[in-house]
Design an enzyme around this catalytic site. Structure first.
Site, mmCIF file in Angstrom:
data_model
loop_
_atom_site.group_PDB
_atom_site.id
_atom_site.type_symbol
_atom_site.label_atom_id
_atom_site.label_comp_id
_atom_site.label_asym_id
_atom_site.label_seq_id
_atom_site.Cartn_x
_atom_site.Cartn_y
_atom_site.Cartn_z
ATOM 1 N N ARG A 192 0.875 -0.669 0.220
ATOM 2 C CA ARG A 192 -0.219 0.045 0.020
ATOM 3 C C ARG A 192 1.240 1.492 -0.081
ATOM 4 N NH1 ARG A 192 -5.148 -1.070 4.200
ATOM 5 N NH2 ARG A 192 -3.393 -0.842 5.638
ATOM 6 N N ASP A 269 -11.086 3.225 13.134
ATOM 7 C CA ASP A 269 -9.969 3.490 12.675
ATOM 8 C C ASP A 269 -10.041 2.793 11.525
ATOM 9 O OD1 ASP A 269 -11.710 0.404 13.358
ATOM 10 O OD2 ASP A 269 -9.528 0.219 12.523
HETATM 11 P P1 AMP Z 1 -10.272 -4.132 10.021
HETATM 12 O O1 AMP Z 1 -11.363 -4.820 9.830
HETATM 13 O O2 AMP Z 1 -9.042 -4.706 9.039
HETATM 14 O O3 AMP Z 1 -10.117 -2.878 9.840
HETATM 15 O O4 AMP Z 1 -8.509 -4.867 11.203
HETATM 16 C C1 AMP Z 1 -9.137 -3.915 12.149
HETATM 17 C C2 AMP Z 1 -7.877 -4.561 12.865
HETATM 18 O O5 AMP Z 1 -7.760 -6.069 13.209
HETATM 19 C C3 AMP Z 1 -6.530 -4.175 12.921
HETATM 20 O O6 AMP Z 1 -6.025 -3.312 14.349
HETATM 21 C C4 AMP Z 1 -5.791 -5.001 12.098
HETATM 22 O O7 AMP Z 1 -4.566 -4.299 11.880
HETATM 23 C C5 AMP Z 1 -6.503 -6.381 12.481
HETATM 24 N N1 AMP Z 1 -6.528 -7.693 11.379
HETATM 25 C C6 AMP Z 1 -7.468 -7.831 10.876
HETATM 26 N N2 AMP Z 1 -7.208 -8.476 10.460
HETATM 27 C C7 AMP Z 1 -5.757 -9.117 10.687
HETATM 28 C C8 AMP Z 1 -5.082 -10.700 10.694
HETATM 29 N N3 AMP Z 1 -5.238 -11.341 9.736
HETATM 30 N N4 AMP Z 1 -3.696 -10.393 12.127
HETATM 31 C C9 AMP Z 1 -3.129 -9.452 12.457
HETATM 32 N N5 AMP Z 1 -4.371 -8.948 13.168
HETATM 33 C C10 AMP Z 1 -4.775 -8.025 11.971
HETATM 34 MG MG MG Z 2 -8.752 -1.632 10.007
#
Ligand code: AMP
Ligand code: MG
Length: 518
Positions: A192, A269
């Site tokens: 990204r 976030d």
């Molecule tokens: P998101 O729903 O993608 O915005 O993710 C929410 C949070 O979960 C963020 O802090 C991401 O970095 C974390 N997260 C999502 N998927 C993973 C993964 N496979 N491994 C580690 N952290 C994750």
């Molecule tokens: Mg996120």
């Protein structure tokens, strides 16, 4: 090009980070980032390279070393990759620390316009913010992010970019349908690119933990590096910065609404301090107009993040950002004025954008509001494809009796006479309205063709590209990315990408609707 010639990112230069290198998930205090060396995968393979973005970054075609670097090979020399600490409201509830759980910034590059761009690998391994997850990403979600972010850029939507999609050669275990059947899937890493990946949640975690000095350091970093025109650090510039974030967010969401994009997870976030579309997860594109549509299966019950609620939710998220800025001693009324600026900018952008889509010389107030509202109702009732409808409208001659056959491609095959008549009735109203402008046809049509794309990364096109790439055939993916670089110009050879989605697209899991499993 043995390796990308990266320089340190300003975020890591300006703001304090942890010293120890320890990927173990934990609560982090007193700093904004943690060292997060990527974990190199066994067999990296380039699936797609964004030539458009590479040109902007003056990068030649990548060789094996660069591909390995973009999959997570780290040289252990020079720059320390880092993951940042942030929090956020998820589905309306304060979730505490979140952070870059699978993203690490490997450094920065200067683009052709002189702007420093951070490069971030998503899916390259564990960080202190990985919580219970594995730090990895699967090919299907990475491909969707890669294609959609590049398409959004070409569509004129503020967005983070994607330089490369690299398969890791390593299986990732995912329970795709959340039904207790985890299965191995191919893994991938997206590179990204954005001037900054700072989110509303970066401010929120500092306010929540009462780390006011860091909060001030963070806003000064954003101000001096990314909003330098707003004046020297201090309450006046900080307030101006909040107002500008409000205006940019309004412009971004108005573009989403006009194109039929549904983000799917507008948690705080996932809101960028630069007003960029960020964190492509279970997003989706509307074909027929459906205000309560959400692509995110996790949101089916509440529909908090459905299409029609996006402008309200963005406003709610900005209010959470305003709260996070209060510890800086900012004036409540001045922050409130920012939220009002959001509403005003959104209304202006919405009217202006719709006038452009409909080829009106200018939005004329309530009577045009009514014309537009009637159009959405008609589109919902007839199930006409929004994108095709608007594009074909530009082909309708306001001076000639409307022939419904020319809009046939927008309507579903099973559309009845009612639908055809409702559509024709609205188009005739539009013809009368456009005639009243007495604007030259060429000017109107040019404006409409620059506002109504032929191509959007339709859900089923993404799924078809995923299915092919999972079998080792990257041609559909590469063809799609190449076509989406120019979503505006009619040309031969893209007919299948332009057409209405096939019937299976509506109810195939992973197409219009998706889980957060990624
Ligand atoms: P998101 O729903 O993608 O915005 O993710 C929410 C949070 O979960 C963020 O802090 C991401 O970095 C974390 N997260 C999502 N998927 C993973 C993964 N496979 N491994 C580690 N952290 C994750
Ligand atoms: Mg996120």
């Amino acid at each position: 090009m043995p390796f990308l010639n990266l320089v340190p990112s300003s975020f890591a230069l300006d703001l304090p980070g942890e010293e120890r290198i320890l990927p173990e998930p934990r609560q982090v205090r007193g700093v904004l980032w943690s060292p997060a060396p990527p974990e190199p995968p066994p067999a990296p393979a380039l699936l797609d390279w964004s030539a458009a973005l590479a040109e902007d970054l003056s990068l030649p075609e990548p060789d094996v070393d660069v591909i390995a670097q973009l999959a997570g090979r780290w040289t252990h020399e020079g720059l320390m990759p880092w993951a940042s600490r942030y929090g956020g409201h998820q589905f309306g509830n304060w979730a505490g620390q979140l952070g870059d759980g699978r993203a690490t910034v490997i450094g920065a590059l200067r683009d052709r316009h002189g702007t420093m761009q951070d490069l971030q690998l998503k899916g390259a391994g564990l960080t202190p913010y990985s919580r219970h997850a594995d730090g990895r990403a699967v090919l299907r979600s990475s491909l969707r992010e890669h294609v959609c972010s590049e398409a959004m850029a070409a569509l004129g939507v503020p967005t983070t970019r994607s330089l490369a999609l690299v398969a890791t050669g390593e299986p990732v275990l995912r329970d795709m349908f959340y039904d207790g059947h985890p299965a191995p899937e191919p893994g991938a890493v997206v590179t990204r690119v954005a001037p900054s990946f700072v989110r509303f949640g970066h401010f929120q975690i500092l306010a929540a933990q009462q780390e006011n000095q860091l909060l001030e350091a963070l806003i000064n970093h954003v101000l001096t590096r990314h909003y330098p025109g707003l004046g020297p650090p201090g309450p006046e510039a900080w307030t101006a910065l909040f107002h500008e974030v409000c205006r940019r967010t309004a412009r971004m969401v108005a573009r989403w609404m006009h194109l039929g994009f549904v983000h799917g997870v507008m948690n705080t976030d996932n809101m960028s301090i630069l007003g960029l579309t960020i964190d492509y997860g279970p997003f989706g594109w509307l074909s027929d107009h459906a205000p309560d549509f959400t692509p995110n299966t996790t949101d089916f019950a509440g529909r908090r993040y459905c299409y029609a609620r996006q402008p309200v939710i963005a406003g709610w998220n900005l209010a959470r950002l305003a709260e996070a800025l209060l510890p800086l001693g900012l004036d409540l009324d001045a922050l409130q004025a920012g939220l009002e600026a959001y509403q005003e900018t959104y209304a202006t952008e919405d009217r202006g954008g719709m006038a452009a889509k409909l080829g009106l010389a200018a939005h004329r107030g309530p009577s045009d509001d009514e014309l537009i509202a009637t159009m959405w109702t008609m589109l919902e009732a007839t199930q006409a494809d929004r994108t095709l409808f608007h594009r074909l409208l530009g082909r309708v001659d306001p001076a000639v009796s409307f022939d419904p056959a020319m809009m046939a491609g927008a309507l579903p095959e099973q559309a009845g006479d009612d639908a055809r008549q409702a559509l024709a009735a609205w188009v005739m109203r539009w013809q009368a309205r456009v005639r009243a402008d007495s604007w030259p046809d060429v000017a109107r049509r040019t404006r409409m063709d620059r506002s109504n794309p032929l191509l959007i990364p339709r859900n089923h096109l993404l799924l078809e590209a995923i299915r092919a790439s999972e079998k080792g055939d990257n041609r559909p993916l590469q063809r799609l990315v190449a076509a989406l670089r120019d979503p505006w110009t009619d040309r031969a050879g893209i007919e299948d990408l332009v057409a209405r989605p096939p019937a299976w697209a509506a109810d195939t899991p992973g197409c219009a609707t998706l889980s957060c499993s990624s």
